[in-house]
Design an enzyme around this catalytic site. Sequence first.
Site, PDB file in Angstrom:
ATOM      1  CE  LYS A 256      14.792 -27.960 -36.169  1.00 46.51           C
ATOM      2  NZ  LYS A 256      15.893 -28.472 -36.984  1.00 46.51           N
TER       3      LYS A 256
ATOM      4  CE  LYS B 191      16.419 -28.983 -32.698  1.00 45.14           C
ATOM      5  NZ  LYS B 191      17.150 -29.255 -33.878  1.00 45.14           N
TER       6      LYS B 191
HETATM    7  C1  PBG Z   1      19.091 -28.763 -38.405  1.00 44.43           C
HETATM    8  C2  PBG Z   1      19.231 -28.748 -36.930  1.00 44.43           C
HETATM    9  C3  PBG Z   1      19.316 -27.643 -36.093  1.00 44.43           C
HETATM   10  C4  PBG Z   1      19.485 -28.135 -34.807  1.00 44.43           C
HETATM   11  C5  PBG Z   1      19.507 -29.521 -34.892  1.00 44.43           C
HETATM   12  N1  PBG Z   1      19.327 -29.881 -36.217  1.00 44.43           N
HETATM   13  C6  PBG Z   1      19.337 -26.207 -36.462  1.00 44.43           C
HETATM   14  C7  PBG Z   1      18.047 -25.533 -36.757  1.00 44.43           C
HETATM   15  O1  PBG Z   1      17.007 -26.147 -36.925  1.00 44.43           O
HETATM   16  O2  PBG Z   1      18.069 -24.290 -36.869  1.00 44.43           O
HETATM   17  C8  PBG Z   1      19.624 -27.313 -33.578  1.00 44.43           C
HETATM   18  C9  PBG Z   1      20.108 -28.039 -32.376  1.00 44.43           C
HETATM   19  C10 PBG Z   1      20.490 -27.171 -31.244  1.00 44.43           C
HETATM   20  O3  PBG Z   1      20.218 -25.942 -31.239  1.00 44.43           O
HETATM   21  O4  PBG Z   1      21.092 -27.691 -30.308  1.00 44.43           O
HETATM   22  N2  PBG Z   1      20.241 -29.322 -38.996  1.00 44.43           N
END
Ligand code: PBG
Length: 291
Positions: free
Chosen positions: A163, A216
């Site tokens: 991620k 992601k």
């Molecule tokens: C963390 C989380 C995030 C997203 C999904 N889970 C925020 C981050 O990591 O800053 C982002 C998903 C998106 O941008 O659609 N709770």
Amino acid sequence: MFVREGLDAPAPITSMPGVVQHSQESLVKGAVEAVDAGVGGLMIFGVPQHKDERGSGADDPDGVLNVALRRLHAELGDATVLMADLCLDEYTDHGHCGVLDEHGNVDNDATLERYRAMALAQAEAGAHLLGTSGMMDGQVGAVRQALDGAGFVETGILAYAPKYASGFYGPFREAVNSSLSGDRASYQQDASRTAADALAEVALDVDEGADIIMVKPALPYLDILRAVADASPVPVAAYQISGEYAMVEAAAERGWLDRDRVVLETLRSIKRAGASIILTYWAAEMASRLD
Ligand code: PBG
């Protein structure tokens, strides 16, 4: 889908036209519609009314997400895969994915304790699959151990493995009323890392008990997705995130892109790169369109 505490009607998210913060009631309605349309699962994010430094709302059985999960499970049972975001950022007043130490740095191991408690609350509320998105070291193992210890051996883990710290999360901050002022560079992956680094993350998570690996964001990381899909012993998912959604919607709003065509094209590219599961804010719409 987002559910916000204290709402009695859905509230639009300006930077994500077509996506809303749901009330508990409208969430159930929207969820049933999505399942009827044919989506394979629902990922739920909670937006609490009160945030604090330890993210107390996250593991409170009466917290917004846990209440929503219980209601959705009562309504849908096993008719869909009910997924819960397992992270503290929606619940902390500082907006970080974990709790902070006395210097204001994210405390990895203290955060794992919070994740264990969250996992139990979400499993108890009826979630089938927990999305460990906070990027703490050892989070998959900690959650697996907590679940098994409490007899939730069937509750699965959707592990956000590679991620990346990304500018594409922008609209999500609005979606969860985030209070973050800095960034997540100390716990998310650096975008300059190679696919080999991503595979190392995947190996760790699989070893700790991940049932599904998620990459992601999706579109800017298709090379990573392909590498992970080729190597992963478990199914691979990709998350088409808020900024990916917003840029298409914004351009289409101006008449600069053929929206329907581009949406399908982005999803095809993600599938082509090896995802067998795609999280997308266009899920319900696409389930109808692809009927
Ligand atoms: C963390 C989380 C995030 C997203 C999904 N889970 C925020 C981050 O990591 O800053 C982002 C998903 C998106 O941008 O659609 N709770």
